[in-house]
Design a protein around this motif. Structure first.
Motif, mmCIF file in Angstrom:
data_model
loop_
_atom_site.group_PDB
_atom_site.id
_atom_site.type_symbol
_atom_site.label_atom_id
_atom_site.label_comp_id
_atom_site.label_asym_id
_atom_site.label_seq_id
_atom_site.Cartn_x
_atom_site.Cartn_y
_atom_site.Cartn_z
ATOM 1 N N THR A 195 36.635 -59.224 -94.999
ATOM 2 C CA THR A 195 37.230 -60.440 -94.423
ATOM 3 C C THR A 195 38.675 -60.165 -93.993
ATOM 4 O O THR A 195 39.084 -60.522 -92.886
ATOM 5 C CB THR A 195 37.213 -61.580 -95.471
ATOM 6 N N LYS B 62 39.738 -75.107 -94.313
ATOM 7 C CA LYS B 62 38.845 -73.939 -94.248
ATOM 8 C C LYS B 62 37.467 -74.316 -93.676
ATOM 9 O O LYS B 62 37.110 -75.483 -93.624
ATOM 10 C CB LYS B 62 38.702 -73.305 -95.637
ATOM 11 N N PHE B 63 36.724 -73.306 -93.267
ATOM 12 C CA PHE B 63 35.346 -73.481 -92.805
ATOM 13 C C PHE B 63 34.523 -73.981 -93.998
ATOM 14 O O PHE B 63 34.595 -73.398 -95.095
ATOM 15 C CB PHE B 63 34.830 -72.130 -92.311
ATOM 16 N N ALA C 298 32.657 -71.680 -96.399
ATOM 17 C CA ALA C 298 33.346 -70.471 -96.875
ATOM 18 C C ALA C 298 33.940 -70.645 -98.259
ATOM 19 O O ALA C 298 34.308 -71.733 -98.675
ATOM 20 C CB ALA C 298 34.450 -70.076 -95.897
ATOM 21 N N THR D 87 38.845 -68.999 -96.222
ATOM 22 C CA THR D 87 39.029 -68.759 -94.798
ATOM 23 C C THR D 87 40.425 -68.221 -94.563
ATOM 24 O O THR D 87 41.396 -68.745 -95.117
ATOM 25 C CB THR D 87 38.830 -70.064 -93.991
ATOM 26 N N THR E 141 43.232 -66.932 -91.443
ATOM 27 C CA THR E 141 43.507 -67.307 -90.064
ATOM 28 C C THR E 141 44.698 -66.546 -89.506
ATOM 29 O O THR E 141 45.555 -66.093 -90.262
ATOM 30 C CB THR E 141 43.793 -68.824 -90.001
ATOM 31 N N THR F 207 39.665 -66.602 -86.841
ATOM 32 C CA THR F 207 39.444 -66.872 -88.266
ATOM 33 C C THR F 207 38.458 -65.868 -88.834
ATOM 34 O O THR F 207 37.585 -65.354 -88.124
ATOM 35 C CB THR F 207 38.897 -68.294 -88.514
ATOM 36 N N HIS G 87 36.085 -65.412 -92.445
ATOM 37 C CA HIS G 87 35.639 -66.146 -93.632
ATOM 38 C C HIS G 87 34.935 -65.257 -94.643
ATOM 39 O O HIS G 87 34.024 -64.515 -94.283
ATOM 40 C CB HIS G 87 34.639 -67.248 -93.252
ATOM 41 N N TRP H 107 33.312 -63.828 -88.894
ATOM 42 C CA TRP H 107 34.653 -63.839 -88.286
ATOM 43 C C TRP H 107 34.500 -63.933 -86.779
ATOM 44 O O TRP H 107 33.524 -63.430 -86.202
ATOM 45 C CB TRP H 107 35.449 -62.584 -88.674
#
Ligand SMILES: [Zn+2]
Length: 483
Positions: free
Chosen positions: A178, A207-208, A211, A214, A216, A231, A233, A262
């Motif tokens: 990640t 965040k997602f 996830a 996350t 960024t 992003t 994740h 991602w």
């Protein structure tokens, strides 16, 4: 048509930033509106910028061990629903296909808003043993999200992107992946787009939904608002659970793998435009510019330009091309040089090369930089080396300028009054303490329109106090109003 596109004025940035942006997108010939609301046509010039970005991003994705594949556009409703059962708060604005070949479908098909559901359901079929891990696949594709408010490149109903989807044996490996891809995005953004970014984690509310964590990269636009630009994740085991991905580990025991995803999108083009553009139009960093140099031959007052000027211009074109520079010769005989200057300036070409009878007599040419309009007389013998050096200087100069803007527009504040004052004024990033309470975060958003953009993962820990409520803050975070 051509005359129209260039002759109309661009709204000055200072007068109306958002109109300035739209004017540049349309007049620099990057994109146009399509017949369906929120869908844009990326025109050849804009698409050429995307191709340069895509080629370099693809190289970076492959150099980090990934391979490309392609998965279907349609996702059966039942498959997408499985994600909803396991991932709380996941509700993409989907477009659905209910009729095919004139008949109602037994099961509606979603047009992919993202491909976790599709790809993870295939991974469940493909992965059997720890020997099958890691899985490192990337896809270049289009996705659709039914957006209410749209703007070319920045937020469109359909957009282009790459989405990486990986599986790993351990949480630590997934976390490493990640962050690896986040840093690929960060260096891409700085090295190719000359767009400096802040990087770090998203807060829980930003965040997602699916996830664990996350991460960024966030850039700062000319109007003081942040643009989320990529992003990455760590999805934990959420998707492996939802789609039944299991494997036998080294001890012959059943395990669920850890997954990541991602992505970066055509939104980066919007970021590029806003980071560097000015009141005369686009300014493109040389590394993504379709034409790095445009040659504008100047006809003699009397006589034919094809006798002397054009042959010399073609010679310059060949020499630049042989030096690996992307060069375009504007030999349109339907337009005057003045029009061509304005046109290429609008389109952000880094260097303009002017060549007229007087220059040819002196065995020189004139080069004008797009970023600072500096005019240089360059002996023809030195043309390729000087052009190469100028392109490098311009690329570095744009990054330095953008870095300075980011630094000048990042304010550390200690009081909430100061916070509100900055957000009501020039905006930018605010570095301040935050107690990590989502309720406090929501209040800040309500009162200032600013959200937590980045929670730094490096740097010194507190002790500090939350800028709003005064409760302990483990580490300062970056706030901004966002696109
Ligand atoms: Zn607080």
């Amino acid at each position: 048509m051509e005359q129209d596109r260039v002759s109309k004025e661009i709204t000055p940035k200072a007068k109306d930033y958002s109109q300035w942006y739209l004017d540049v997108v349309l007049k620099a010939d990057m994109a146009d509106y399509g017949p369906v609301r929120g869908c844009m046509i990326i025109k050849p010039y804009g698409y050429a910028v995307w191709e340069h970005m895509q080629r370099d991003m693809d190289r970076r994705i492959k150099e980090t061990g990934h391979v490309n594949a392609y998965f279907p556009l349609f996702i059966p409703k039942s498959l997408l629903e499985r994600e909803k059962e396991h991932v709380e708060g996941f509700s993409p604005e989907c477009a659905w296909v209910t009729i095919g070949g004139g008949e109602e479908l037994e099961e509606p098909l979603a047009i992919r808003p993202t491909s976790e559901a599709m790809i993870c359901s295939m991974y469940a079929k493909w992965v059997r043993s720890w020997r099958d891990l890691p899985v490192l696949i990337n896809q270049w594709a289009n996705v659709v999200r039914w957006e209410k408010v749209t703007r070319p490149f920045l937020r469109t109903t359909e957009f282009l992107w790459q989405e990486g989807h990986t599986l790993h044996e351990t949480e630590a490996e997934a976390e490493e992946e990640t962050l690896r891809m986040l840093h690929v995005y960060r260096s891409f953004s700085e090295e190719m787009l000359a767009m400096p970014v802040l990087w770090g984690r998203k807060s829980e509310s930003e965040k997602f939904a699916g996830a664990l964590r996350t991460y960024t990269i966030e850039a700062l636009m000319g109007d003081g608002r942040a643009l989320q630009s990529g992003t990455s994740h760590n999805l934990g085991q959420n998707f492996a659970t939802a789609y039944g991905i299991e494997y036998l580990d080294r001890n012959q025991e059943r395990q669920r793998p850890w997954s990541t995803s991602w992505g970066t999108t055509t939104r980066l083009i919007g970021g590029l435009i806003m980071t560097h553009g000015d009141d005369a139009g686009l300014i493109l960093p040389p590394r993504v510019a379709p034409h790095q140099v445009v040659i504008v031959p100047i006809p003699p007052r009397k006589g034919d330009w094809s006798e002397q000027v054009l042959p010399k211009a073609r010679e310059a074109q060949v020499r630049l091309r042989e030096a690996g520079i992307r060069v375009h010769l504007d030999d349109r005989d339907t337009q005057q040089p003045g029009f061509k200057y304005a046109d290429w300036e609008m389109r952000g070409v880094p260097l303009r090369l002017e060549l007229g009878p007087k220059d040819i007599e002196k065995d020189q040419c004139v080069i004008v930089r797009r970023d600072n309009r500096e005019k240089l007389f360059v002996p023809m013998g030195e043309l390729p080396t000087r052009a190469r050096r100028l392109l490098d200087e311009l690329q570095d100069g744009l990054l330095a300028r953008a870095r300075k803007f980011l630094a000048d527009n990042t304010t550390r504040v200690t009081s909430y009054d100061e916070f509100k004052e900055v957000m009501a004024g020039r905006r930018g990033f605010i570095l301040a303490g935050w107690c990590r309470d989502p309720g406090c975060e929501a209040k800040i958003k309500e009162e200032t329109k600013a959200t937590v953009r980045v929670v730094p993962v490096e740097g010194e820990d507190g002790p500090g106090g939350c800028v709003r409520c005064g409760n302990p803050s483990p580490r300062d975070v970056y706030f901004a109003q966002a696109y």
